[in-house]
Design a protein around this motif. Sequence first.
Motif, PDB file in Angstrom:
ATOM      1  N   LEU A 139       0.813  -1.219   0.000  1.00  0.00           N
ATOM      2  CA  LEU A 139       0.000   0.000   0.000  1.00  0.00           C
ATOM      3  C   LEU A 139       0.847   1.268   0.000  1.00  0.00           C
ATOM      4  N   ALA A 140       2.110   1.140   0.374  1.00  0.00           N
ATOM      5  CA  ALA A 140       2.977   2.310   0.506  1.00  0.00           C
ATOM      6  C   ALA A 140       3.196   2.988  -0.837  1.00  0.00           C
ATOM      7  N   GLY A 159      -7.878  15.321   4.500  1.00  0.00           N
ATOM      8  CA  GLY A 159      -8.303  13.949   4.749  1.00  0.00           C
ATOM      9  C   GLY A 159      -7.175  12.999   5.095  1.00  0.00           C
ATOM     10  N   ARG A 160      -7.564  11.913   5.727  1.00  0.00           N
ATOM     11  CA  ARG A 160      -6.576  10.870   6.016  1.00  0.00           C
ATOM     12  C   ARG A 160      -7.234   9.496   5.916  1.00  0.00           C
ATOM     13  N   PHE A 161      -6.417   8.511   5.578  1.00  0.00           N
ATOM     14  CA  PHE A 161      -6.817   7.114   5.478  1.00  0.00           C
ATOM     15  C   PHE A 161      -6.198   6.337   6.631  1.00  0.00           C
ATOM     16  N   GLU A 162      -6.930   5.368   7.118  1.00  0.00           N
ATOM     17  CA  GLU A 162      -6.443   4.490   8.177  1.00  0.00           C
ATOM     18  C   GLU A 162      -6.765   3.052   7.771  1.00  0.00           C
ATOM     19  N   THR A 163      -5.750   2.230   7.646  1.00  0.00           N
ATOM     20  CA  THR A 163      -5.951   0.838   7.251  1.00  0.00           C
ATOM     21  C   THR A 163      -6.332   0.001   8.465  1.00  0.00           C
ATOM     22  N   GLN A 196       2.265   1.050   6.494  1.00  0.00           N
ATOM     23  CA  GLN A 196       1.137   0.409   7.164  1.00  0.00           C
ATOM     24  C   GLN A 196      -0.199   0.706   6.477  1.00  0.00           C
ATOM     25  N   GLY A 197      -0.137   1.456   5.376  1.00  0.00           N
ATOM     26  CA  GLY A 197      -1.354   1.784   4.639  1.00  0.00           C
ATOM     27  C   GLY A 197      -2.111   2.959   5.225  1.00  0.00           C
ATOM     28  N   ASN A 198      -1.451   3.746   6.062  1.00  0.00           N
ATOM     29  CA  ASN A 198      -2.062   4.939   6.638  1.00  0.00           C
ATOM     30  C   ASN A 198      -1.469   6.150   5.937  1.00  0.00           C
TER      31      ASN A 198
END
Length: 171
Positions: A64-65, A93-97, A83-85
Amino acid sequence: MTGQTKALDRLWPIVLAGREGYAPLLLACVLLAAACAKPAVHRDVSMDSIPPSMTSQPGDRHVLAGEWEYVDGAAVLLTLDEQGNGHYDWQDGRFETHTLIGHTWHGMWFQKENDRGGGFTVEFSPDFSEGEGRWWINRIGADHAFAQKSGTFHLSKKTALMNHSDTSPAP
């Protein structure tokens, strides 16, 4: 078990003959006795017994990186860590795996500027270069009871192409 079998063998002729109008009752008894003859076996399944292919393994999120292009009408650039974050510029915005199991990615998204949040899931291609996703809103501000909105998106990994002028000349 032999006694139960003999008793069932004696009841079948009565059930089939329909003696004295008791056929439905006797049929129900026979079926109940047969069901009780072999009790069901219940097994608890612990999370430890899930096959490795079904659980997220440490280090597997590295795919995911990098930079991703998120297309849902307009294109937005996402930057994710190992870690996909990560983050994106739209509405801060932000994503959290949460999980990456096989080729399925699940997580949450949050937008600070418009105080919204929700979830997403992505099904990746075999080489993890792109995926088809679905997003949904879980909350707007403190409101968790609104009509839930959702949509779809396409995700593609941005690859760093080496510029030919950056290569050193052949000896």
